[in-house]
Design a protein around this motif. Structure first.
Motif, PDB file in Angstrom:
ATOM      1  N   ASP B 191       0.816  -1.217   0.000  1.00 17.63           N
ATOM      2  CA  ASP B 191       0.000   0.000   0.000  1.00 17.63           C
ATOM      3  C   ASP B 191       0.849   1.266   0.000  1.00 17.63           C
ATOM      4  O   ASP B 191       0.728   2.091  -0.896  1.00 17.63           O
ATOM      5  CB  ASP B 191      -0.941  -0.005   1.215  1.00 17.63           C
ATOM      6  N   VAL B 192       1.727   1.418   1.010  1.00 15.83           N
ATOM      7  CA  VAL B 192       2.428   2.704   1.167  1.00 15.83           C
ATOM      8  C   VAL B 192       3.462   2.944   0.070  1.00 15.83           C
ATOM      9  O   VAL B 192       3.834   4.092  -0.194  1.00 15.83           O
ATOM     10  CB  VAL B 192       3.069   2.872   2.570  1.00 15.83           C
ATOM     11  N   SER B 193       3.889   1.894  -0.602  1.00 15.86           N
ATOM     12  CA  SER B 193       4.850   2.062  -1.702  1.00 15.86           C
ATOM     13  C   SER B 193       4.174   2.570  -2.969  1.00 15.86           C
ATOM     14  O   SER B 193       4.853   2.918  -3.934  1.00 15.86           O
ATOM     15  CB  SER B 193       5.500   0.715  -2.024  1.00 15.86           C
ATOM     16  N   GLY B 194       2.849   2.551  -3.006  1.00 18.45           N
ATOM     17  CA  GLY B 194       2.130   2.955  -4.215  1.00 18.45           C
ATOM     18  C   GLY B 194       1.880   1.809  -5.181  1.00 18.45           C
ATOM     19  O   GLY B 194       1.202   1.989  -6.189  1.00 18.45           O
ATOM     20  N   ALA B 195       2.396   0.606  -4.880  1.00 20.11           N
ATOM     21  CA  ALA B 195       2.270  -0.517  -5.824  1.00 20.11           C
ATOM     22  C   ALA B 195       0.813  -0.926  -6.030  1.00 20.11           C
ATOM     23  O   ALA B 195       0.381  -1.203  -7.158  1.00 20.11           O
ATOM     24  CB  ALA B 195       3.093  -1.711  -5.337  1.00 20.11           C
ATOM     25  N   ASP B 196       0.048  -0.952  -4.950  1.00 25.92           N
ATOM     26  CA  ASP B 196      -1.365  -1.329  -5.055  1.00 25.92           C
ATOM     27  C   ASP B 196      -2.123  -0.338  -5.946  1.00 25.92           C
ATOM     28  O   ASP B 196      -2.883  -0.733  -6.838  1.00 25.92           O
ATOM     29  CB  ASP B 196      -1.986  -1.371  -3.650  1.00 25.92           C
ATOM     30  N   ALA B 197      -1.894   0.941  -5.726  1.00 23.39           N
ATOM     31  CA  ALA B 197      -2.542   1.956  -6.570  1.00 23.39           C
ATOM     32  C   ALA B 197      -2.092   1.802  -8.020  1.00 23.39           C
ATOM     33  O   ALA B 197      -2.876   2.007  -8.948  1.00 23.39           O
ATOM     34  CB  ALA B 197      -2.232   3.360  -6.055  1.00 23.39           C
ATOM     35  N   GLY B 198      -0.820   1.421  -8.214  1.00 18.99           N
ATOM     36  CA  GLY B 198      -0.305   1.208  -9.563  1.00 18.99           C
ATOM     37  C   GLY B 198      -1.034   0.086 -10.292  1.00 18.99           C
ATOM     38  O   GLY B 198      -1.360   0.211 -11.482  1.00 18.99           O
ATOM     39  N   GLN B 199      -1.301  -1.009  -9.583  1.00 18.51           N
ATOM     40  CA  GLN B 199      -2.039  -2.116 -10.208  1.00 18.51           C
ATOM     41  C   GLN B 199      -3.420  -1.649 -10.670  1.00 18.51           C
ATOM     42  O   GLN B 199      -3.884  -1.976 -11.765  1.00 18.51           O
ATOM     43  CB  GLN B 199      -2.203  -3.277  -9.211  1.00 18.51           C
ATOM     44  N   LYS B 200      -4.072  -0.867  -9.808  1.00 21.81           N
ATOM     45  CA  LYS B 200      -5.417  -0.390 -10.159  1.00 21.81           C
ATOM     46  C   LYS B 200      -5.356   0.577 -11.341  1.00 21.81           C
ATOM     47  O   LYS B 200      -6.203   0.548 -12.245  1.00 21.81           O
ATOM     48  CB  LYS B 200      -6.065   0.286  -8.948  1.00 21.81           C
ATOM     49  N   LEU B 201      -4.323   1.432 -11.349  1.00 20.02           N
ATOM     50  CA  LEU B 201      -4.179   2.379 -12.453  1.00 20.02           C
ATOM     51  C   LEU B 201      -3.951   1.647 -13.772  1.00 20.02           C
ATOM     52  O   LEU B 201      -4.485   2.042 -14.822  1.00 20.02           O
ATOM     53  CB  LEU B 201      -3.019   3.338 -12.160  1.00 20.02           C
ATOM     54  N   ALA B 202      -3.166   0.581 -13.726  1.00 22.56           N
ATOM     55  CA  ALA B 202      -2.907  -0.198 -14.945  1.00 22.56           C
ATOM     56  C   ALA B 202      -4.201  -0.775 -15.505  1.00 22.56           C
ATOM     57  O   ALA B 202      -4.430  -0.777 -16.724  1.00 22.56           O
ATOM     58  CB  ALA B 202      -1.912  -1.318 -14.642  1.00 22.56           C
ATOM     59  N   ILE B 203      -5.070  -1.239 -14.624  1.00 25.25           N
ATOM     60  CA  ILE B 203      -6.357  -1.806 -15.058  1.00 25.25           C
ATOM     61  C   ILE B 203      -7.244  -0.706 -15.663  1.00 25.25           C
ATOM     62  O   ILE B 203      -7.836  -0.876 -16.731  1.00 25.25           O
ATOM     63  CB  ILE B 203      -7.051  -2.493 -13.865  1.00 25.25           C
ATOM     64  N   LEU B 204      -7.305   0.435 -14.978  1.00 23.66           N
ATOM     65  CA  LEU B 204      -8.115   1.546 -15.495  1.00 23.66           C
ATOM     66  C   LEU B 204      -7.616   2.018 -16.856  1.00 23.66           C
ATOM     67  O   LEU B 204      -8.395   2.339 -17.751  1.00 23.66           O
ATOM     68  CB  LEU B 204      -8.077   2.734 -14.518  1.00 23.66           C
ATOM     69  N   SER B 205      -6.299   2.086 -16.998  1.00 23.48           N
ATOM     70  CA  SER B 205      -5.731   2.600 -18.235  1.00 23.48           C
ATOM     71  C   SER B 205      -5.967   1.659 -19.404  1.00 23.48           C
ATOM     72  O   SER B 205      -6.190   2.098 -20.534  1.00 23.48           O
ATOM     73  CB  SER B 205      -4.232   2.859 -18.047  1.00 23.48           C
ATOM     74  N   ALA B 206      -5.936   0.354 -19.140  1.00 14.89           N
ATOM     75  CA  ALA B 206      -6.247  -0.611 -20.198  1.00 14.89           C
ATOM     76  C   ALA B 206      -7.658  -0.370 -20.719  1.00 14.89           C
ATOM     77  O   ALA B 206      -7.913  -0.391 -21.921  1.00 14.89           O
ATOM     78  CB  ALA B 206      -6.100  -2.034 -19.665  1.00 14.89           C
TER      79      ALA B 206
END
Lengths: 426, 426
Positions: B191-206
């Motif tokens: 969570d705090v590293s931003g990795a979780d948000a990154g996974q979600k962003l990748a899905i949204l961007s697709a």
């Protein structure tokens, strides 16, 4: 039938021209614009429609052999718009409309045709412009029990209240500014009276709860009585005033139902609805098991409304069109309640500037079971014989409030100009 | 097959138990729970599953003759969850999942199965919990060109930053509080590293742009380096700090693409994203012709996630299921850009408390083409030999910023502890 759905578009105002332009650009890959209808065939609308069939009579779109789906952007509660939509539904041709007045007034007849004939009638653009509130309430929250909808559903009112707040304007001056900027009509009655927000609330409530749309079931108060002094008092309570449309489950069992109101409400600045500024719209939805979500965005304007129309076209093109409200209005069984839920209230009075006025006013409130949480009185720089006073009450039954207000209004020697607004509850 | 779709549910944690309970209450009229799988058949989950078939092996749900649709709530990037989803898609059985890690890591293989076989794979619950962001991006904004997505996609980070802001806590203390309240894991790294948000962003961007999900394309910075002093400085600029995931169209033609970042950002309090507090999530979408809409609500938790799963089940039950991303990842052609767009920046330094430090720092910024809009320096009550200074820059190219930061970091005698955050643009 080609592999694309073929669109007949009636009405080429700002919204219609934007929809036409986007369709011609291929914004909805599975849809193709084939015919349009408008009053003036020659007018320059910034979009080249020379390759598109033009028909003078909108109803000719229904019988047009190449048209699969009708987009109604003519407007008006009845008349041509209604004739067109009814004819299309009877012919089994799906319809997309932005026409909230027509839907609110003719919900029963239109749902009979749409649900009865299983013909899609899509209306995302009719409520909150470009914000996908219809899709969210119907699809995004499927599987939830919705307990409350609270919306800022009229951009004109929100613009006026925001400008009164930001610039200290009077209602009249803020209205004038809104008219100059195109955020209010020359005759603003439908907006400032709350009637427009009421129509949208009726549509949302039919979808969310299955309450048959009926404007008589909605307690509607406009923003005309809100003064610059009220906005300033609200600020003292770290609050703003917003016109909020609410449809909330109240009571239980045979006393249960959905209470509907459109009225100015005192909203704490820490609430998300208070942050909705100027011409924006918003909808907050409370549901079980979800919790609360809020959507905000442009509630009007050509681009926003066109966006909602295009989304409806895309759903129909994908084979995912839905009939109006899913359930025929004649089959809707949820009852509308006339019982306003208990609330804290903002009560603004003008009290005579002489001994005993405050004592009398507070005595009347107490006698009617209205308990006071906060009071603000300010001395006036003018020589008015009445001074404004504001009370914030504890949780109060609506009947107690109304009895207190009626008693206060009889005391014309000590008080006049009474305004009561509910305090928005989280 | 019965006239209701028959559900096989794998995973009976908080989300799974809520979904099961709601299905048994008839919350989705066209769906019926027929089989469940979990590690422990006997555990009390507050829902009576005695009438439901229990299978020990989740994969047995796929071959179960009465199961039409699989709900995957096991979790984990690979392993049983992935095996189950792949087996279901191969068998032509629609899937609903909340598993963002699996989707981000195995997007290509899963989209081949889902899009290739035209089998619905629904994932509303994988991004922003109960907020219908997938439905809004895909359906509500169909017909628009999306130009920017900005989201608060991690409730743990937002809780920590909100608490640092509201209570003046350090990062460590706010994290500890979040852990005690269940808003952060014992190991909070994801969570705090931003990795979780990154996974979600990748899905949204697709979904929004058709960019193949690839974590290497996302510039990810966590919130670990944000200090209580930064929060206090942000307040001086009438701003807060939020971890924002952004996917924005940049450049044009062959230089064009979508730039992806997850990073702490300085957000003016007047911006809607600044009002998103504590564990809430939000997504702001800018699109043409719509304009901008924002959705906010609970991004995690049993009820919110269950709500999204139930909405997906309802869509599939209505015959409106859609394959993962609509387009196979192998067919996605939009490119990811590595070029951060120009931005204003918040730059926080610690400057040596002696003559010439400020002159040297500002000289270095100027030499690298970084122009300063505002400066705040505060005297320290401690006897630190370094004092914190904050610059807000004018619009700055990312290359200029990086050159300036590199040059500053070489000046260890006059400055250290450099942090640069973009300023959120409207």
């Amino acid at each position: 039938m080609s592999d694309k759905i073929r669109i007949g578009l009636a009405g080429l105002g700002t919204v219609g021209a934007t929809v036409a332009s986007r369709l011609l650009q291929g914004a909805v890959p599975r849809a193709k614009l084939v015919a349009v209808s408008a009053r003036d065939a020659k007018k320059d609308r910034g979009v080249d429609l020379s390759a598109i069939d033009f028909v003078a009579d909108p109803l000719a779109l229904v019988s047009h052999p190449d048209v699969d789906v009708i987009i109604e952007l003519i407007g008006g509660e009845s008349g041509t718009a209604l004739d067109l939509v009814e004819a299309a539904l009877k012919a089994g041709k799906p319809v997309v409309t932005a026409n909230k007045a027509m839907l609110a007034a003719h919900a029963a007849a239109l749902s009979d045709l749409s649900v009865g004939g299983n013909v899609p009638l899509a209306f995302e653009a009719a409520v909150a412009g470009g914000i996908p509130v219809i899709k969210t309430v119907r699809e995004g929250l499927a599987g939830n029990d919705i307990t409350r909808l609270c919306g800022i559903l009229n951009g004109t009112c929100n613009y006026i209240l925001s400008r009164m707040e930001a610039a200290g304007l009077s209602f009249a001056d803020a209205l004038k500014e809104a008219q100059e900027l195109g955020f209010a009509e020359a005759d603003p009655t439908l907006d400032v009276s709350g009637a427009d927000a009421g129509q949208k609330l009726a549509i949302l409530s039919a979808l969310a709860y299955g309450v048959a749309p009926d404007m008589d079931n909605i307690s509607v108060t406009g923003i005309e009585a809100v003064t610059a002094a009220d906005i300033a008092f609200a600020e003292e309570f770290d609050s703003v005033i917003r016109l909020v449309g609410t449809a909330a489950r109240v009571g239980a069992g045979s006393n249960g139902g959905v209470y509907h109101s459109v009225e100015p409400v005192l909203v704490k600045k820490s609430q998300a609805l208070a942050q909705v500024l100027n011409e924006l719209n918003a909808l907050s939805i409370t549901a079980e098991p979800l919790g609360a979500v809020m959507l905000q965005g442009p509630g009007a304007g050509g681009g926003a409304t066109a966006s909602a129309v295009l989304a409806d076209i895309a759903d129909i093109a994908a084979g995912f069109g839905r009939p109006l409200f899913d359930v025929a209005v004649s089959e809707m069984t949820e009852s509308a309640s006339q019982n306003a839920p208990a609330s804290e209230y903002y009560i603004r009075l003008a009290l005579a500037d002489r001994p005993g006025s405050m004592a009398k006013a507070t005595q009347i409130l107490a006698e009617n079971g209205v308990s006071i949480e906060e009071v603000v009185q300010r001395s006036s720089e003018s020589d008015d014989s009445y001074l404004p006073v504001v009370f914030i009450t504890h949780q109060t039954e609506n009947a107690s409030l109304n009895a207190a207000l009626a008693a206060l209004e009889k005391q014309s020697e000590i008080c006049n100009a009474v305004l009561a607004l509910p305090v928005f509850a989280d």
